[in-house]
Enzyme design. Structure first.
Site, PDB file in Angstrom:
ATOM      1  N   THR A  35       0.815  -1.215   0.000  1.00 21.06           N
ATOM      2  CA  THR A  35       0.000   0.000   0.000  1.00 21.06           C
ATOM      3  C   THR A  35       0.846   1.261   0.000  1.00 21.06           C
ATOM      4  OG1 THR A  35      -1.797  -1.119   1.154  1.00 21.06           O
ATOM      5  CG2 THR A  35      -1.783   1.278   1.271  1.00 21.06           C
ATOM      6  N   TYR A  49      -8.013   0.883  -3.645  1.00 17.61           N
ATOM      7  CA  TYR A  49      -6.854   1.335  -4.419  1.00 17.61           C
ATOM      8  C   TYR A  49      -6.131   0.119  -4.964  1.00 17.61           C
ATOM      9  CZ  TYR A  49      -4.753  -0.018  -0.010  1.00 17.61           C
ATOM     10  OH  TYR A  49      -4.396  -0.729   1.102  1.00 17.61           O
ATOM     11  N   THR A 115       1.132  -4.238   4.230  1.00 21.02           N
ATOM     12  CA  THR A 115       0.852  -4.498   5.640  1.00 21.02           C
ATOM     13  C   THR A 115       0.253  -5.873   5.914  1.00 21.02           C
ATOM     14  OG1 THR A 115      -1.321  -3.420   5.461  1.00 21.02           O
ATOM     15  CG2 THR A 115       0.551  -2.054   6.166  1.00 21.02           C
ATOM     16  N   ASP A 116      -0.296  -6.543   4.893  1.00 22.14           N
ATOM     17  CA  ASP A 116      -0.983  -7.808   5.153  1.00 22.14           C
ATOM     18  C   ASP A 116      -0.075  -8.866   5.760  1.00 22.14           C
ATOM     19  OD1 ASP A 116      -3.360  -6.798   4.329  1.00 22.14           O
ATOM     20  OD2 ASP A 116      -3.519  -7.966   2.486  1.00 22.14           O
ATOM     21  N   LYS A 188      -0.702  -6.941  12.910  1.00 18.34           N
ATOM     22  CA  LYS A 188      -1.755  -6.096  12.342  1.00 18.34           C
ATOM     23  C   LYS A 188      -3.061  -6.445  13.044  1.00 18.34           C
ATOM     24  CE  LYS A 188      -3.682  -4.612   7.896  1.00 18.34           C
ATOM     25  NZ  LYS A 188      -3.624  -4.794   6.429  1.00 18.34           N
ATOM     26  N   GLU A 309      -5.292 -27.520  28.477  1.00 18.26           N
ATOM     27  CA  GLU A 309      -6.259 -27.832  27.422  1.00 18.26           C
ATOM     28  C   GLU A 309      -5.973 -29.172  26.750  1.00 18.26           C
ATOM     29  OE1 GLU A 309      -8.959 -26.276  26.853  1.00 18.26           O
ATOM     30  OE2 GLU A 309      -8.638 -24.366  27.880  1.00 18.26           O
TER      31      GLU A 309
END
Length: 352
Positions: A35, A49, A115-116, A188, A309
């Site tokens: 981006t 975009y 950023t992904d 993120k 767990e």
């Protein structure tokens, strides 16, 4: 590697200006797309975009103030949206960062990135590049064509951080929204706001008007203290992630294994929980030599406790500690380049 461009002064300089230029840090910007190199149809398009459109020379030229911070030059390594980052891209980028870090005429390195998957690349560099020199990964949440675009200031702050001697020895760093975060911790956490990247344990510092301010330092092993060395790694084994959820089944795990996965990251609910109907398949896959690593899909912090767990000792499973599933995949792949012993892999997850 891509062509290099430089940001500097006119040829005619006084001796004083030449001395000032020589005294500045030498920073290389490796551009990979994303981006921060994106463009929208209009200034009103902040979320709609095309990523990876602006080449590195135009990206640097759009922030002429970078020349006040350092002697900056850039290379176009890739031009892709970061969701398309493969293991091959990771290895190629890290090798280039490592090569640059060995050069005496390089003081710091900035990687511009979508950023992904930025957090994954930052963690990979943190684990594999043996240098004390600053490695700073930066992106933006809005393209440069948008109103209130964040890329220019993010890039300025990233160069300031890479140029600062105080940034040395802290591992890879992610600089966005005026914050300096550890490449290991940061994730993120939202996909539409400029304050998208957060660490569950807090940021390391801030950048204000080109100056870095530090508040804490990383304690996990990284860079020069890492047992992983990108100069000795040419490929990564396949590690895949399967998601835990209500009504989960074992189909994804079996499919990944059939496709060649050497380890599976279970992105479990809560404390890395595994549904009763999935446990038998994971035990069967472990018996076939596939590493099973329990992580957690929770957002905002926490970690998976061993033998809580699930009886990890009994099943010979590994827990990812505080790493989210995507970072657990990175570390598992690197661990498998050195060992297939589950106890050693568990050690690695606790140390890194």
């Amino acid at each position: 590697m891509g062509s290099a461009i430089a940001l500097g002064f006119a040829p005619a300089q006084s001796a004083l200006a030449q001395a000032a230029t020589a005294a500045k840090a030498q920073v290389v910007i490796l551009a990979t797309g994303g981006t921060i190199a994106g463009a929208g149809a209009s200034a009103a398009n902040s979320a709609t975009y095309q990523a990876a459109k602006v080449p590195v020379d135009k990206l640097l030229a759009s922030v002429p103030e970078l020349g006040n911070l350092a002697n900056v030059r850039g290379e176009q390594v890739f031009q892709i949206a970061s969701e398309s980052f493969t293991n091959e891209y990771l290895v190629k980028l890290a090798k280039r960062v490592s090569a640059l870090a060995k050069q005496s005429d390089v003081d710091g390195i900035v990687v511009t990135h979508g950023t992904d998957t930025l957090e994954e690349t930052a963690y990979f560099l943190n684990l594999t590049v043996h240098t004390n020199k600053p490695i700073v990964v930066v992106g933006s949440m809005r393209p440069g064509t948008a109103l209130s675009a964040d890329g220019a200031l993010n890039l300025y702050n990233a160069v300031a951080t890479a140029a600062s001697p105080s940034s040395a020895g802290k591992g890879s760093l992610v600089v966005m929204n005026d914050e300096i975060n550890s490449g290991r911790d940061v994730a993120k956490s939202v996909n539409i706001r400029t304050e998208a990247f957060k660490s569950p344990w807090g940021d390391l510092g801030m950048v204000v008007e080109g100056k870095t301010y530090w508040f804490r330092a990383p304690v996990k092993r990284h860079t020069t203290n890492s047992e992983f060395d990108i100069d000795k790694i040419d490929a990564l084994p396949q590690v895949d992630i399967a998601y835990g959820y209500g009504n989960a089944n074992d189909i994804a795990y079996k499919a990944f294994a059939a496709n060649g996965a050497k380890a599976l990251i279970h992105a479990g609910t809560g404390n890395g929980s595994v549904a009763n109907q999935v446990v038998p398949a994971l035990r069967e896959l472990r018996a076939k030599g596939i590493q099973i690593i329990r992580s957690a899909r929770v957002v905002g912090g926490g970690f998976v406790l061993r033998n809580a767990e699930q009886p990890d000792d009994q099943y010979d499973w590994v827990v990812a500690h505080d790493l989210n599933p995507q970072k657990a995949r990175i570390l598992a792949a690197l661990a498998l380049t050195r060992t297939n012993d589950s106890k050693d892999i568990q050690r690695i997850f606790m140390e890194y």
